[in-house]
Design a protein around this motif. Sequence first.
Motif, PDB file in Angstrom:
ATOM      1  N   GLY A 204       1.717  -0.497  -6.742  1.00 20.89           N
ATOM      2  CA  GLY A 204       0.859  -1.551  -7.265  1.00 20.89           C
ATOM      3  C   GLY A 204       1.317  -2.945  -6.906  1.00 20.89           C
ATOM      4  O   GLY A 204       0.575  -3.912  -7.125  1.00 20.89           O
TER       5      GLY A 204
ATOM      6  N   ARG B  91      -7.036  -3.294   0.855  1.00 23.39           N
ATOM      7  CA  ARG B  91      -5.730  -3.579   0.238  1.00 23.39           C
ATOM      8  C   ARG B  91      -4.873  -4.504   1.098  1.00 23.39           C
ATOM      9  O   ARG B  91      -4.102  -5.304   0.564  1.00 23.39           O
ATOM     10  CB  ARG B  91      -4.962  -2.275  -0.021  1.00 23.39           C
ATOM     11  CG  ARG B  91      -5.676  -1.306  -0.931  1.00 23.39           C
ATOM     12  CD  ARG B  91      -4.779  -0.132  -1.287  1.00 23.39           C
ATOM     13  NE  ARG B  91      -4.414   0.676  -0.122  1.00 23.39           N
ATOM     14  CZ  ARG B  91      -3.151   0.884   0.270  1.00 23.39           C
ATOM     15  NH1 ARG B  91      -2.140   0.366  -0.411  1.00 23.39           N
ATOM     16  NH2 ARG B  91      -2.900   1.639   1.342  1.00 23.39           N
TER      17      ARG B  91
ATOM     18  N   SER C  87      -1.614  -3.845  -3.767  1.00 19.74           N
ATOM     19  CA  SER C  87      -1.852  -2.516  -4.347  1.00 19.74           C
ATOM     20  C   SER C  87      -1.114  -1.438  -3.559  1.00 19.74           C
ATOM     21  O   SER C  87      -1.689  -0.411  -3.195  1.00 19.74           O
ATOM     22  CB  SER C  87      -3.361  -2.227  -4.381  1.00 19.74           C
ATOM     23  OG  SER C  87      -4.049  -3.202  -5.116  1.00 19.74           O
TER      24      SER C  87
END
Length: 120
Positions: A14, A65, A83
């Motif tokens: 994350g 991402r 992420s």
Amino acid sequence: VQLQASGGGSVQPGGSLRLSCAASGRTFSSYAMGWFRQAPGKEREFVAAITRSGFTYYADAVKGRFTISRDNTKNTVYLQMNSLKPEDTAVYYCAAATYYTANPNDYFYWGQGTQVTVSS
């Protein structure tokens, strides 16, 4: 052209990292630039590329991402990685080619690689 990649490190799932690739020489703007990665026991794979005019391309695994960008005034290409997932763990390489391609064999200048580790 000599390429120097930096910015790798260890991050939790994350998290985010930004890789940089600094190029020597005055012809940086004439090259398409790509990022590739290689995990242990796997082949080198395409991650993202940016053309001389700024068009961008991404592997499906990172689309949405990761963001590739370039600053021709600084002879630098960036890879913003958000992420992050454990499967993003790999050595990341920047490379230069005369045109956009996802085939690593078409890139003839390579940086030394920077390790990215995503783990909790």
